[in-house]
Design an enzyme around this catalytic site. Sequence first.
Site, PDB file in Angstrom:
ATOM      1  N   LYS A  39       0.833  -1.216   0.000  1.00 38.07           N
ATOM      2  CA  LYS A  39       0.000   0.000   0.000  1.00 38.07           C
ATOM      3  C   LYS A  39       0.866   1.264   0.000  1.00 38.07           C
ATOM      4  CE  LYS A  39      -2.445  -0.988   3.762  1.00 38.07           C
ATOM      5  NZ  LYS A  39      -1.931  -2.302   4.197  1.00 38.07           N
ATOM      6  N   ARG A  57      11.301  -6.420   5.377  1.00 36.74           N
ATOM      7  CA  ARG A  57      11.055  -5.046   4.899  1.00 36.74           C
ATOM      8  C   ARG A  57      11.957  -4.046   5.641  1.00 36.74           C
ATOM      9  NH1 ARG A  57       5.062  -2.417   5.063  1.00 36.74           N
ATOM     10  NH2 ARG A  57       5.234  -2.582   7.324  1.00 36.74           N
ATOM     11  N   ARG A 112      10.743  -1.662  10.994  1.00 35.62           N
ATOM     12  CA  ARG A 112       9.654  -1.265  11.897  1.00 35.62           C
ATOM     13  C   ARG A 112       9.572  -2.217  13.075  1.00 35.62           C
ATOM     14  NH1 ARG A 112       4.186   0.012   8.596  1.00 35.62           N
ATOM     15  NH2 ARG A 112       3.329  -1.145  10.353  1.00 35.62           N
ATOM     16  N   ARG A 129     -10.239   0.506   8.864  1.00 31.36           N
ATOM     17  CA  ARG A 129      -9.787  -0.817   9.300  1.00 31.36           C
ATOM     18  C   ARG A 129     -10.960  -1.666   9.788  1.00 31.36           C
ATOM     19  NH1 ARG A 129      -4.181   0.169   8.782  1.00 31.36           N
ATOM     20  NH2 ARG A 129      -3.033  -1.215  10.124  1.00 31.36           N
ATOM     21  N   ARG A 185      -1.138  -8.956  13.361  1.00 33.24           N
ATOM     22  CA  ARG A 185      -1.693  -7.918  12.468  1.00 33.24           C
ATOM     23  C   ARG A 185      -2.496  -8.560  11.339  1.00 33.24           C
ATOM     24  NH1 ARG A 185       3.656  -5.220  10.925  1.00 33.24           N
ATOM     25  NH2 ARG A 185       2.443  -3.886   9.536  1.00 33.24           N
TER      26      ARG A 185
END
Length: 214
Positions: free
Chosen positions: A13, A122, A155, A88, A166
Amino acid sequence: MNLLIFGPPGSGKGTYASRLQSKLEIPTIATGDIFRKMAKEETKIGKMVAEYMRKGELVPDSTVVRELKKHLSAKDCEKGFILDGYPRTIKQARILDDFAKVDALIHLIVSDWIIIERLSSRRICRECGEVYNIRFLKPKRSGICDQCGGRLYQRFDDTIKVIKGRLEVYNEQTAPILEYYKERVPFIEFKCESVDIPPEVAVSEILNGLKHIS
Ligand code: AMP
């Protein structure tokens, strides 16, 4: 145009939104980025937000909606916006309906196991937010952003345990929103599982889809 970019954590995203925003000349409002900034502040609310994020849980709606309204009412959103990370829940989708019209939803489709692989490798630029992957989308120099020379970081919620949590939140609370929007707004669906598709190619497919809508 008011766009929603929708998909599980790690579906791309942020990567696509940052490229789309320069092509469409509208800003991206990423609620996750807003909360990461707040979580760094030594305030009561910053600490509260950090606690939810650390566990991979959703920040309470009262805080989310206040921040969202503040950002969407800014002058640069007058021509439109790309929303990343909101809504969400169906409740959040209904709240958004009360103050903004959604013109299209971009749905990024990626399976859970790919998400886990992707997110755990990531890395993000501390300066400009550009996203890399130390396995599939490596920077030219290790740990350094190709765009601005900033340092890359991982992160704190990109650990396997938190990623799984998540994904659970996404599958249980967020994915049902697709049904809510299916009858209300045009969809652009894009399967972005292959790491061989450069982001630019994906973005031009999305832009093509948008042309047919507007
Ligand atoms: P993201 O960068 O979109 O993956 O979001 C990171 C974290 O920020 C999430 O795991 C939540 O804790 C929080 N967050 C972001 N957007 C929302 C939202 N719309 N509602 C509640 N919590 C959110």
